[in-house]
Design a protein around this motif. Structure first.
Motif, PDB file in Angstrom:
ATOM      1  N   LEU A   1       0.819  -1.211   0.000  1.00  0.00           N
ATOM      2  CA  LEU A   1       0.000   0.000   0.000  1.00  0.00           C
ATOM      3  C   LEU A   1       0.857   1.268   0.000  1.00  0.00           C
ATOM      4  CD1 LEU A   1      -2.764   1.429   0.243  1.00  0.00           C
ATOM      5  CD2 LEU A   1      -2.480   1.233   2.731  1.00  0.00           C
ATOM      6  N   ILE A   2       1.846   1.327   0.862  1.00  0.00           N
ATOM      7  CA  ILE A   2       2.622   2.562   0.956  1.00  0.00           C
ATOM      8  C   ILE A   2       3.550   2.735  -0.239  1.00  0.00           C
ATOM      9  CG2 ILE A   2       2.388   2.738   3.451  1.00  0.00           C
ATOM     10  CD1 ILE A   2       5.257   1.710   3.740  1.00  0.00           C
ATOM     11  N   SER A   3       4.031   1.625  -0.821  1.00  0.00           N
ATOM     12  CA  SER A   3       4.839   1.727  -2.040  1.00  0.00           C
ATOM     13  C   SER A   3       4.009   2.306  -3.168  1.00  0.00           C
ATOM     14  CB  SER A   3       5.366   0.349  -2.453  1.00  0.00           C
ATOM     15  OG  SER A   3       6.216  -0.160  -1.477  1.00  0.00           O
ATOM     16  N   CYS A   4       2.790   1.795  -3.327  1.00  0.00           N
ATOM     17  CA  CYS A   4       1.898   2.292  -4.374  1.00  0.00           C
ATOM     18  C   CYS A   4       1.554   3.765  -4.136  1.00  0.00           C
ATOM     19  CB  CYS A   4       0.633   1.446  -4.426  1.00  0.00           C
ATOM     20  SG  CYS A   4      -0.482   1.885  -5.764  1.00  0.00           S
ATOM     21  N   THR A   5       1.347   4.126  -2.886  1.00  0.00           N
ATOM     22  CA  THR A   5       1.031   5.516  -2.541  1.00  0.00           C
ATOM     23  C   THR A   5       2.179   6.438  -2.935  1.00  0.00           C
ATOM     24  OG1 THR A   5      -0.374   4.797  -0.699  1.00  0.00           O
ATOM     25  CG2 THR A   5       0.413   7.076  -0.652  1.00  0.00           C
ATOM     26  N   MET A   6       3.399   6.060  -2.561  1.00  0.00           N
ATOM     27  CA  MET A   6       4.569   6.872  -2.883  1.00  0.00           C
ATOM     28  C   MET A   6       4.743   7.020  -4.390  1.00  0.00           C
ATOM     29  SD  MET A   6       8.027   6.578  -3.993  1.00  0.00           S
ATOM     30  CE  MET A   6       8.309   4.834  -3.806  1.00  0.00           C
ATOM     31  N   ILE A   7       4.640   5.912  -5.115  1.00  0.00           N
ATOM     32  CA  ILE A   7       4.820   5.949  -6.568  1.00  0.00           C
ATOM     33  C   ILE A   7       3.741   6.805  -7.219  1.00  0.00           C
ATOM     34  CG2 ILE A   7       4.686   4.532  -8.663  1.00  0.00           C
ATOM     35  CD1 ILE A   7       6.083   2.290  -6.969  1.00  0.00           C
ATOM     36  N   THR A   8       2.495   6.626  -6.815  1.00  0.00           N
ATOM     37  CA  THR A   8       1.389   7.389  -7.400  1.00  0.00           C
ATOM     38  C   THR A   8       1.561   8.881  -7.157  1.00  0.00           C
ATOM     39  OG1 THR A   8      -0.109   5.503  -7.120  1.00  0.00           O
ATOM     40  CG2 THR A   8      -1.123   7.666  -7.463  1.00  0.00           C
ATOM     41  N   LEU A   9       1.937   9.267  -5.942  1.00  0.00           N
ATOM     42  CA  LEU A   9       2.133  10.685  -5.638  1.00  0.00           C
ATOM     43  C   LEU A   9       3.302  11.269  -6.444  1.00  0.00           C
ATOM     44  CD1 LEU A   9       1.500  10.753  -1.793  1.00  0.00           C
ATOM     45  CD2 LEU A   9       0.025  11.683  -3.599  1.00  0.00           C
ATOM     46  N   ARG A  10       4.361  10.514  -6.611  1.00  0.00           N
ATOM     47  CA  ARG A  10       5.496  11.007  -7.390  1.00  0.00           C
ATOM     48  C   ARG A  10       5.136  11.134  -8.869  1.00  0.00           C
ATOM     49  NH1 ARG A  10      11.084   8.486  -5.424  1.00  0.00           N
ATOM     50  NH2 ARG A  10      11.855  10.431  -6.289  1.00  0.00           N
ATOM     51  N   MET A  11       4.334  10.187  -9.374  1.00  0.00           N
ATOM     52  CA  MET A  11       3.887  10.273 -10.768  1.00  0.00           C
ATOM     53  C   MET A  11       2.993  11.499 -10.962  1.00  0.00           C
ATOM     54  SD  MET A  11       3.150   6.253 -11.574  1.00  0.00           S
ATOM     55  CE  MET A  11       2.585   6.506 -13.253  1.00  0.00           C
ATOM     56  N   TYR A  12       2.087  11.729 -10.009  1.00  0.00           N
ATOM     57  CA  TYR A  12       1.196  12.887 -10.082  1.00  0.00           C
ATOM     58  C   TYR A  12       2.027  14.178 -10.067  1.00  0.00           C
ATOM     59  CZ  TYR A  12      -2.067  16.505  -8.655  1.00  0.00           C
ATOM     60  OH  TYR A  12      -2.781  17.672  -8.586  1.00  0.00           O
ATOM     61  N   ALA A  13       2.977  14.252  -9.151  1.00  0.00           N
ATOM     62  CA  ALA A  13       3.804  15.456  -9.040  1.00  0.00           C
ATOM     63  C   ALA A  13       4.600  15.695 -10.329  1.00  0.00           C
ATOM     64  CB  ALA A  13       4.746  15.331  -7.841  1.00  0.00           C
ATOM     65  N   ALA A  14       5.144  14.638 -10.911  1.00  0.00           N
ATOM     66  CA  ALA A  14       5.892  14.789 -12.160  1.00  0.00           C
ATOM     67  C   ALA A  14       4.976  15.249 -13.286  1.00  0.00           C
ATOM     68  CB  ALA A  14       6.568  13.467 -12.528  1.00  0.00           C
ATOM     69  N   HIS A  15       3.781  14.673 -13.357  1.00  0.00           N
ATOM     70  CA  HIS A  15       2.824  15.035 -14.406  1.00  0.00           C
ATOM     71  C   HIS A  15       2.388  16.501 -14.283  1.00  0.00           C
ATOM     72  CE1 HIS A  15      -0.416  14.639 -17.301  1.00  0.00           C
ATOM     73  NE2 HIS A  15      -1.268  15.095 -16.396  1.00  0.00           N
ATOM     74  N   LYS A  16       2.157  16.944 -13.052  1.00  0.00           N
ATOM     75  CA  LYS A  16       1.694  18.317 -12.808  1.00  0.00           C
ATOM     76  C   LYS A  16       2.844  19.291 -12.584  1.00  0.00           C
ATOM     77  CE  LYS A  16      -2.764  17.593 -12.885  1.00  0.00           C
ATOM     78  NZ  LYS A  16      -3.656  18.269 -13.803  1.00  0.00           N
ATOM     79  N   GLN A  17       4.079  18.791 -12.652  1.00  0.00           N
ATOM     80  CA  GLN A  17       5.279  19.597 -12.421  1.00  0.00           C
ATOM     81  C   GLN A  17       5.218  20.307 -11.066  1.00  0.00           C
ATOM     82  OE1 GLN A  17       5.639  21.986 -15.985  1.00  0.00           O
ATOM     83  NE2 GLN A  17       6.476  20.270 -17.124  1.00  0.00           N
ATOM     84  N   ILE A  18       4.890  19.526 -10.046  1.00  0.00           N
ATOM     85  CA  ILE A  18       4.822  19.997  -8.666  1.00  0.00           C
ATOM     86  C   ILE A  18       6.019  19.420  -7.909  1.00  0.00           C
ATOM     87  CG2 ILE A  18       3.504  19.892  -6.504  1.00  0.00           C
ATOM     88  CD1 ILE A  18       0.990  19.514  -8.231  1.00  0.00           C
ATOM     89  N   GLN A  19       6.650  20.235  -7.113  1.00  0.00           N
ATOM     90  CA  GLN A  19       7.759  19.780  -6.293  1.00  0.00           C
ATOM     91  C   GLN A  19       7.231  19.376  -4.915  1.00  0.00           C
ATOM     92  OE1 GLN A  19      10.926  19.361  -7.395  1.00  0.00           O
ATOM     93  NE2 GLN A  19      10.104  19.963  -9.388  1.00  0.00           N
ATOM     94  N   LEU A  20       7.135  18.080  -4.667  1.00  0.00           N
ATOM     95  CA  LEU A  20       6.692  17.612  -3.349  1.00  0.00           C
ATOM     96  C   LEU A  20       7.846  17.510  -2.368  1.00  0.00           C
ATOM     97  CD1 LEU A  20       4.185  14.760  -4.273  1.00  0.00           C
ATOM     98  CD2 LEU A  20       3.667  17.111  -3.560  1.00  0.00           C
ATOM     99  N   GLY A  21       9.070  17.463  -2.872  1.00  0.00           N
ATOM    100  CA  GLY A  21      10.217  17.277  -1.993  1.00  0.00           C
ATOM    101  C   GLY A  21      10.238  15.862  -1.445  1.00  0.00           C
ATOM    102  N   GLU A  22      11.074  15.660  -0.460  1.00  0.00           N
ATOM    103  CA  GLU A  22      11.158  14.335   0.156  1.00  0.00           C
ATOM    104  C   GLU A  22       9.966  14.130   1.064  1.00  0.00           C
ATOM    105  OE1 GLU A  22      14.868  13.248   1.941  1.00  0.00           O
ATOM    106  OE2 GLU A  22      15.997  14.413   0.467  1.00  0.00           O
ATOM    107  N   PHE A  23       9.441  12.903   1.052  1.00  0.00           N
ATOM    108  CA  PHE A  23       8.351  12.563   1.950  1.00  0.00           C
ATOM    109  C   PHE A  23       8.419  11.096   2.329  1.00  0.00           C
ATOM    110  CE2 PHE A  23       6.644  11.999  -2.308  1.00  0.00           C
ATOM    111  CZ  PHE A  23       5.867  10.846  -2.244  1.00  0.00           C
ATOM    112  N   ARG A  24       7.679  10.758   3.361  1.00  0.00           N
ATOM    113  CA  ARG A  24       7.637   9.394   3.889  1.00  0.00           C
ATOM    114  C   ARG A  24       6.179   8.981   4.018  1.00  0.00           C
ATOM    115  NH1 ARG A  24       9.893  10.400   8.563  1.00  0.00           N
ATOM    116  NH2 ARG A  24       8.065  10.227   9.878  1.00  0.00           N
ATOM    117  N   VAL A  25       5.893   7.716   3.714  1.00  0.00           N
ATOM    118  CA  VAL A  25       4.553   7.164   3.884  1.00  0.00           C
ATOM    119  C   VAL A  25       4.671   5.982   4.842  1.00  0.00           C
ATOM    120  CG1 VAL A  25       2.502   6.259   2.741  1.00  0.00           C
ATOM    121  CG2 VAL A  25       4.039   7.788   1.482  1.00  0.00           C
ATOM    122  N   GLU A  26       3.793   5.935   5.818  1.00  0.00           N
ATOM    123  CA  GLU A  26       3.777   4.852   6.809  1.00  0.00           C
ATOM    124  C   GLU A  26       2.381   4.248   6.833  1.00  0.00           C
ATOM    125  OE1 GLU A  26       6.635   7.233   9.995  1.00  0.00           O
ATOM    126  OE2 GLU A  26       4.491   7.072  10.374  1.00  0.00           O
ATOM    127  N   ALA A  27       2.295   2.986   7.234  1.00  0.00           N
ATOM    128  CA  ALA A  27       0.985   2.353   7.380  1.00  0.00           C
ATOM    129  C   ALA A  27       1.022   1.328   8.502  1.00  0.00           C
ATOM    130  CB  ALA A  27       0.554   1.683   6.080  1.00  0.00           C
TER     131      ALA A  27
END
Length: 132
Positions: free
Chosen positions: A52-78
């Motif tokens: 779940l958290i791997s998919c979350t991280m990948i999806t958020l990074r893909m979204y940020a790249a697509h929208k050209q948004i800088q999310l910076g470093e982040f961590r997902v826990e579950a």
């Protein structure tokens, strides 16, 4: 759509432990010592949380790249949780090093509910088992 993922587990000598293989990757699965295992690797529910958290991280990074948004470093826990009444749930937490504005926070929360693994976990999945 056909097969999305595949994995195999082979038993190891230690009780409850096995070697999981998926493509060219491998890892050990086991139960914690408190459940009679050797704690040699991730337990099944740990793997579920990791998925779940791997998919979350990948999806958020893909979204940020697509929208050209800088999310910076982040961590997902579950955490996978259960109570005596039989209810089960997952508590997912995101920690961003870069402050996000309220609008982006809401968008991220919305995206998290739409990740592929989240959607799979939120609906029932048929499991068909055969002996071969």
């Amino acid at each position: 759509m056909g097969i999305v993922a595949t994995a195999t587990v082979n038993t190891l000598e230690a009780p409850w432990s096995g070697e999981v293989q998926s493509g060219k990757h491998q890892l050990i699965t086991d139960k914690p010592e408190s459940f009679g295992g050797g704690d040699l690797g991730l337990a099944p529910y740990d793997l579920l949380c990791a998925s779940l958290i791997s998919c979350t991280m990948i999806t958020l990074r893909m979204y940020a790249a697509h929208k050209q948004i800088q999310l910076g470093e982040f961590r997902v826990e579950a955490d996978f949780c259960a109570n005596r009444e039989g209810a089960e749930w997952v508590e997912r937490r995101l920690h961003f090093q870069t402050p996000l504005d309220a609008e982006l926070e809401q968008k991220i929360l919305s995206i998290c509910e739409k990740t592929p693994v989240t959607k799979t976990l939120l609906r029932s999945v048929d499991i068909k088992t055969t002996l071969v």
